[in-house]
Design a protein around this motif. Structure first.
Motif, PDB file in Angstrom:
ATOM      1  N   MET A   1      55.895   1.908  18.814  1.00 57.04           N
ATOM      2  CA  MET A   1      54.541   1.284  18.962  1.00 57.04           C
ATOM      3  C   MET A   1      54.588  -0.303  19.579  1.00 57.04           C
ATOM      4  SD  MET A   1      52.201   2.686  16.984  1.00 57.04           S
ATOM      5  CE  MET A   1      51.124   1.369  16.298  1.00 57.04           C
ATOM      6  N   PHE A   2      53.410  -0.629  19.735  1.00 52.36           N
ATOM      7  CA  PHE A   2      53.418  -1.861  20.735  1.00 52.36           C
ATOM      8  C   PHE A   2      53.783  -2.977  19.967  1.00 52.36           C
ATOM      9  CE2 PHE A   2      50.404  -5.388  20.427  1.00 52.36           C
ATOM     10  CZ  PHE A   2      50.739  -6.187  21.339  1.00 52.36           C
ATOM     11  N   TRP A   3      53.501  -2.859  18.478  1.00 51.19           N
ATOM     12  CA  TRP A   3      54.083  -4.195  17.771  1.00 51.19           C
ATOM     13  C   TRP A   3      55.754  -4.450  17.653  1.00 51.19           C
ATOM     14  CZ3 TRP A   3      50.150  -6.656  17.782  1.00 51.19           C
ATOM     15  CH2 TRP A   3      49.082  -6.282  17.421  1.00 51.19           C
ATOM     16  N   ASP A   4      56.503  -3.288  17.892  1.00 48.33           N
ATOM     17  CA  ASP A   4      57.762  -3.362  17.883  1.00 48.33           C
ATOM     18  C   ASP A   4      58.246  -3.871  18.967  1.00 48.33           C
ATOM     19  OD1 ASP A   4      57.876  -2.123  15.312  1.00 48.33           O
ATOM     20  OD2 ASP A   4      57.978  -0.063  16.236  1.00 48.33           O
ATOM     21  N   LYS A   5      57.596  -3.701  20.388  1.00 46.30           N
ATOM     22  CA  LYS A   5      57.953  -4.060  21.772  1.00 46.30           C
ATOM     23  C   LYS A   5      57.538  -5.453  21.941  1.00 46.30           C
ATOM     24  CE  LYS A   5      56.935   0.485  23.625  1.00 46.30           C
ATOM     25  NZ  LYS A   5      56.149   1.172  24.571  1.00 46.30           N
ATOM     26  N   VAL A   6      56.396  -5.837  21.384  1.00 43.82           N
ATOM     27  CA  VAL A   6      56.018  -7.186  21.646  1.00 43.82           C
ATOM     28  C   VAL A   6      56.455  -8.224  20.809  1.00 43.82           C
ATOM     29  CG1 VAL A   6      53.974  -8.616  22.052  1.00 43.82           C
ATOM     30  CG2 VAL A   6      53.949  -6.400  23.055  1.00 43.82           C
ATOM     31  N   VAL A   7      56.319  -8.091  19.548  1.00 41.67           N
ATOM     32  CA  VAL A   7      56.917  -9.039  18.539  1.00 41.67           C
ATOM     33  C   VAL A   7      58.277  -9.035  18.116  1.00 41.67           C
ATOM     34  CG1 VAL A   7      56.165  -9.764  16.176  1.00 41.67           C
ATOM     35  CG2 VAL A   7      54.488  -8.681  17.368  1.00 41.67           C
ATOM     36  N   GLY A   8      58.862  -7.839  18.260  1.00 40.52           N
ATOM     37  CA  GLY A   8      60.406  -7.759  17.959  1.00 40.52           C
ATOM     38  C   GLY A   8      60.560  -6.726  17.125  1.00 40.52           C
ATOM     39  N   LYS A   9      61.738  -6.734  16.536  1.00 42.33           N
ATOM     40  CA  LYS A   9      62.164  -5.616  15.519  1.00 42.33           C
ATOM     41  C   LYS A   9      61.191  -5.459  14.393  1.00 42.33           C
ATOM     42  CE  LYS A   9      66.962  -5.577  17.123  1.00 42.33           C
ATOM     43  NZ  LYS A   9      68.406  -5.662  16.942  1.00 42.33           N
ATOM     44  N   LYS A  10      60.823  -6.546  14.081  1.00 40.29           N
ATOM     45  CA  LYS A  10      59.854  -6.768  12.694  1.00 40.29           C
ATOM     46  C   LYS A  10      58.441  -5.963  12.975  1.00 40.29           C
ATOM     47  CE  LYS A  10      57.134 -10.007   9.771  1.00 40.29           C
ATOM     48  NZ  LYS A  10      56.835 -11.359   9.941  1.00 40.29           N
ATOM     49  N   LYS A  11      58.467  -5.007  12.033  1.00 38.63           N
ATOM     50  CA  LYS A  11      57.044  -4.178  12.301  1.00 38.63           C
ATOM     51  C   LYS A  11      55.913  -4.923  11.613  1.00 38.63           C
ATOM     52  CE  LYS A  11      59.646   0.425  12.347  1.00 38.63           C
ATOM     53  NZ  LYS A  11      59.818   1.609  11.782  1.00 38.63           N
ATOM     54  N   ILE A  12      54.894  -4.695  12.238  1.00 35.73           N
ATOM     55  CA  ILE A  12      53.488  -5.140  12.030  1.00 35.73           C
ATOM     56  C   ILE A  12      52.801  -4.039  11.701  1.00 35.73           C
ATOM     57  CG2 ILE A  12      51.896  -6.876  12.199  1.00 35.73           C
ATOM     58  CD1 ILE A  12      53.624  -8.710  13.722  1.00 35.73           C
ATOM     59  N   ARG A  13      52.104  -3.880  10.260  1.00 34.42           N
ATOM     60  CA  ARG A  13      51.289  -2.709  10.306  1.00 34.42           C
ATOM     61  C   ARG A  13      49.851  -2.762  10.709  1.00 34.42           C
ATOM     62  NH1 ARG A  13      52.272  -1.880   4.030  1.00 34.42           N
ATOM     63  NH2 ARG A  13      52.276  -4.175   4.028  1.00 34.42           N
ATOM     64  N   ASN A  14      49.389  -4.221  10.641  1.00 29.71           N
ATOM     65  CA  ASN A  14      48.069  -4.482  10.910  1.00 29.71           C
ATOM     66  C   ASN A  14      47.644  -5.902  11.189  1.00 29.71           C
ATOM     67  OD1 ASN A  14      47.595  -5.727   8.458  1.00 29.71           O
ATOM     68  ND2 ASN A  14      47.176  -3.762   7.520  1.00 29.71           N
ATOM     69  N   ILE A  15      46.510  -6.124  11.576  1.00 30.25           N
ATOM     70  CA  ILE A  15      46.597  -7.533  12.114  1.00 30.25           C
ATOM     71  C   ILE A  15      46.348  -8.618  11.327  1.00 30.25           C
ATOM     72  CG2 ILE A  15      44.594  -8.946  13.284  1.00 30.25           C
ATOM     73  CD1 ILE A  15      43.792  -6.507  15.012  1.00 30.25           C
TER      74      ILE A  15
ATOM     75  N   ARG B   1      51.632  -2.052  31.481  1.00 31.25           N
ATOM     76  CA  ARG B   1      52.153  -2.545  30.154  1.00 31.25           C
ATOM     77  C   ARG B   1      50.975  -3.315  29.387  1.00 31.25           C
ATOM     78  NH1 ARG B   1      56.869  -4.921  28.288  1.00 31.25           N
ATOM     79  NH2 ARG B   1      56.291  -5.149  25.932  1.00 31.25           N
ATOM     80  N   ASN B   2      50.209  -4.054  30.034  1.00 29.55           N
ATOM     81  CA  ASN B   2      48.850  -4.419  29.463  1.00 29.55           C
ATOM     82  C   ASN B   2      48.061  -3.712  28.906  1.00 29.55           C
ATOM     83  OD1 ASN B   2      49.995  -7.303  29.986  1.00 29.55           O
ATOM     84  ND2 ASN B   2      49.201  -7.278  32.112  1.00 29.55           N
TER      85      ASN B   2
ATOM     86  N   ASP C   1      46.331  -0.314  22.250  1.00 28.23           N
ATOM     87  CA  ASP C   1      47.084  -0.251  21.149  1.00 28.23           C
ATOM     88  C   ASP C   1      46.056  -1.286  20.194  1.00 28.23           C
ATOM     89  OD1 ASP C   1      48.629   0.437  18.943  1.00 28.23           O
ATOM     90  OD2 ASP C   1      50.327  -0.948  19.656  1.00 28.23           O
ATOM     91  N   LEU C   2      45.737  -2.211  20.744  1.00 27.00           N
ATOM     92  CA  LEU C   2      44.836  -3.274  20.047  1.00 27.00           C
ATOM     93  C   LEU C   2      43.367  -2.878  19.727  1.00 27.00           C
ATOM     94  CD1 LEU C   2      45.779  -6.698  21.640  1.00 27.00           C
ATOM     95  CD2 LEU C   2      45.949  -6.092  19.232  1.00 27.00           C
ATOM     96  N   ILE C   3      42.854  -2.395  20.815  1.00 25.35           N
ATOM     97  CA  ILE C   3      41.536  -1.801  20.654  1.00 25.35           C
ATOM     98  C   ILE C   3      41.491  -0.303  19.967  1.00 25.35           C
ATOM     99  CG2 ILE C   3      39.135  -1.387  21.789  1.00 25.35           C
ATOM    100  CD1 ILE C   3      39.835  -3.542  23.724  1.00 25.35           C
ATOM    101  N   GLY C   4      42.438   0.368  20.235  1.00 30.47           N
ATOM    102  CA  GLY C   4      42.390   1.786  20.025  1.00 30.47           C
ATOM    103  C   GLY C   4      41.716   2.659  21.049  1.00 30.47           C
ATOM    104  N   GLU C   5      41.719   3.920  20.541  1.00 27.43           N
ATOM    105  CA  GLU C   5      40.840   4.920  21.376  1.00 27.43           C
ATOM    106  C   GLU C   5      39.461   4.933  21.215  1.00 27.43           C
ATOM    107  OE1 GLU C   5      42.318   6.295  23.846  1.00 27.43           O
ATOM    108  OE2 GLU C   5      44.521   5.787  23.448  1.00 27.43           O
ATOM    109  N   SER C   6      38.777   4.287  22.035  1.00 29.78           N
ATOM    110  CA  SER C   6      37.378   4.086  21.939  1.00 29.78           C
ATOM    111  C   SER C   6      36.659   4.517  23.203  1.00 29.78           C
ATOM    112  CB  SER C   6      36.792   2.725  21.722  1.00 29.78           C
ATOM    113  OG  SER C   6      37.257   2.298  20.544  1.00 29.78           O
ATOM    114  N   SER C   7      35.627   5.473  22.964  1.00 28.26           N
ATOM    115  CA  SER C   7      35.133   6.264  24.331  1.00 28.26           C
ATOM    116  C   SER C   7      34.240   5.004  25.245  1.00 28.26           C
ATOM    117  CB  SER C   7      34.136   7.342  23.866  1.00 28.26           C
ATOM    118  OG  SER C   7      33.206   6.818  23.222  1.00 28.26           O
ATOM    119  N   ASP C   8      33.888   4.099  24.730  1.00 24.51           N
ATOM    120  CA  ASP C   8      32.950   3.208  25.428  1.00 24.51           C
ATOM    121  C   ASP C   8      33.665   2.083  25.935  1.00 24.51           C
ATOM    122  OD1 ASP C   8      33.615   1.907  22.847  1.00 24.51           O
ATOM    123  OD2 ASP C   8      31.820   0.872  22.538  1.00 24.51           O
ATOM    124  N   VAL C   9      35.050   1.760  25.701  1.00 18.00           N
ATOM    125  CA  VAL C   9      35.989   0.777  26.198  1.00 18.00           C
ATOM    126  C   VAL C   9      36.453   1.413  27.764  1.00 18.00           C
ATOM    127  CG1 VAL C   9      37.985  -0.422  26.113  1.00 18.00           C
ATOM    128  CG2 VAL C   9      36.687  -0.101  24.174  1.00 18.00           C
TER     129      VAL C   9
END
Length: 523
Positions: free
Chosen positions: A1-15, A33-34, A40-48
């Motif tokens: 998951m993105f949160w593990d890579k960016v924030v660190g080993k600490k897992k973040i479940r939601n915003i 990477r961006n 991961d932030l926006i999710g899979e949305s067809s209009d993005v």
């Protein structure tokens, strides 16, 4: 998951669990990477839309444009962003210069939109995309280009629907914030006009504009309004009524403490008097603060007509206010407790009409008022053509049938009709709702204690109104406290050439209307 890579080993479940950590996330130099982070932030949305291409058609210089379909202007995207980056940008510009020079070239010579800025904070880039702008990412550069490209469909300018116009401009506010501020700018070409923007809503991030005239408005009022709006913590703001409920002084009072309007001329008139206008994106109703009770019975058209006509109309509105507030309660008190106070002929006429009515006067009044309220609510939620028909036909049929059936007296039908008509004299709908609530309270008091209950109810209402404040301004000004200068624009309106001063209740920095900002500062 993105949160593990960016924030660190600490897992973040939601915003919501660790928003501070997310705010620290910055853009990377890798476009791929961006893309993963943003998805991961926006999710899979067809209009993005993630539009990948190569700068100057060179495979060594990948780039990506991110936008939301439906919120952006496709002409801007195609003609002013993508085409210049593919065709106008040359390979030699990318090979000879370093990344900083390339960025400067893109912002100053290649992308031809009216606004572009750099940002490295991921949360701000995401907010820009969700607001209708586009972001451009370039390989090897850890900042994104926020490019102005808003362009969604909007309702065309039309006449206000809740405030009828007899004489005056017929254009009204729309749901677009910038269209609404431009309405005010077009009428008020003053260099002192200030438009302060703020986003409210943890999820909706609704744009709000606070407008005032510097050099006229009391700065303490502006600061108080800004502080109250910035302190709002809520998921979303869907209409200006949200803002009104969060910033008003007395939320449990039936009386509105902010005024709303669809008319730009009304907003500009209040700005010139030293008030503050609050424009919320997504609604045609703007808020005016502070507000006192008197101004709810004033109309912009009062200043477009001669003083004698306007004064007469204001007197009619006050009479309509008193009728809609106290007439049913007065009828109950006189017929139930104080019948001897009526003239003999009038008393006999009422008694004759009530001879076959099985209900006491107070139940008769509550029955008819309840039916009228049901009809009014039904007509509001029906289409315009059907709604007006239901209101008229329903009232006539039910009133006639009730009299023929002996459930109510003819006098009661007349009382209810006069009360309903009197409530329509108020130019502002919000204050009519307060009068409707108080009318039933006075009816209950009159049913229990007669005229004594009615008088006590009116006194309690006056005390409550005198205690109300709207951003530090007494609600009954200019009557309590009395301000002689402000009485020129009260029930009796003086000629415009006699009204040389702005309302003293606003404590404006520049009290005289014809003075400019510099003269006001000197004083």
């Amino acid at each position: 998951m993105f949160w593990d890579k960016v924030v660190g080993k600490k897992k973040i479940r939601n915003i919501e669990e660790d928003k501070k950590e997310i705010d620290k996330v910055e853009l990377k130099e890798s476009v791929k990477r961006n893309e993963e982070i943003i998805k991961d932030l926006i999710g899979e949305s067809s209009d993005v839309i993630f539009r990948k291409f190569n700068l100057a058609k060179d495979e060594k210089n990948p780039a990506m444009l991110i936008y939301i379909d439906g919120l952006t202007n496709t002409d801007i995207l195609n003609l002013h962003i993508i085409k210049p980056l593919l065709s106008d940008l040359k390979k030699e510009d990318l090979t000879k210069n370093n990344i900083e020079d390339q960025v400067e070239l893109i912002t100053e010579s290649i992308v031809t939109t009216h606004e572009i800025k750099l940002e490295k904070k991921m949360d701000k880039l995401i907010t820009a995309v969700l607001s209708g702008d586009s972001i451009l990412l370039i390989e090897g550069f850890n900042q994104g280009f926020i490019i102005a490209s808003k362009g969604w469909d909007a309702r065309s300018i039309s006449e206000p629907t809740t405030e009828s116009v007899i004489r005056g401009p017929r254009d009204g506010f729309t749901e677009n914030l910038r269209t609404n501020t431009s309405h005010i700018r077009r009428r008020l070409r003053d260099a002192g006009l200030r438009v302060k923007g703020v986003a409210v809503g943890e999820r909706s991030k609704t744009d709000i504009a606070i407008l005032y005239i510097e050099g006229i408005v009391n700065p303490h009022i502006v600061d108080e309004i800004m502080n109250r709006i910035k302190s709002i913590k809520v998921d979303g703001i869907l209409e200006s009524g949200y803002i009104e409920q969060f910033i008003e002084d007395s939320p449990f009072s039936p009386f509105p403490q902010l005024q709303h309007t669809e008319r730009p001329d009304k907003a500009v008139g209040n700005l010139l008097e030293g008030r503050v206008v609050i424009v919320v994106d997504g609604t045609p109703f703007v808020l005016i603060a502070p507000a006192v009770f008197e101004q709810f019975y004033h109309s912009p058209e009062d200043y477009y007509s001669r003083t004698v006509i306007v004064s007469l109309l204001r007197v009619v509105r006050v009479i309509g206010l008193m009728i809609s507030l106290a007439l049913p309660a007065l009828y109950i008190a006189l017929t139930s407790f104080h019948f001897e106070m009526l003239p003999t002929v009038f008393a006999l006429s009422i008694a004759g009409g009530r001879a076959q009515v099985p209900l006491p006067a107070y139940l008769e009044a509550f029955l008819m008022e309840g039916i009228i309220e049901i009809l009014r609510e039904a007509s509001v939620h029906l289409p315009n053509v059907i709604g007006s028909t239901i209101g008229i036909v329903g009232g006539l049929i039910l009133g006639t049938a009730a009299v023929d059936a002996g459930l109510v007296s003819p006098a009661m039908v007349i009382i209810v009709a006069l009360t309903t008509i009197g409530s329509f004299t108020a130019p502002t709908y919000s204050v009519s709702n307060a009068i409707r609530i108080l009318r039933f309270i006075l009816m209950i008091l009159a049913s229990s204690f007669g005229l004594y209950g009615l008088v006590v109810g009116l006194i309690a209402t006056s005390i409550h109104m005198a205690s109300l404040k709207s951003f530090g301004i007494s609600y009954l000004t200019p009557y309590a406290p009395s301000r002689l200068e402000d009485l020129k624009d009260s029930i009796i309106r003086f000629p415009l050439w006699k009204m040389n001063f702005r309302p003293t209740l606003m404590r404006t920095k520049n009290s005289k209307k014809e003075e400019n900002k510099e003269e006001g500062d000197k004083n």
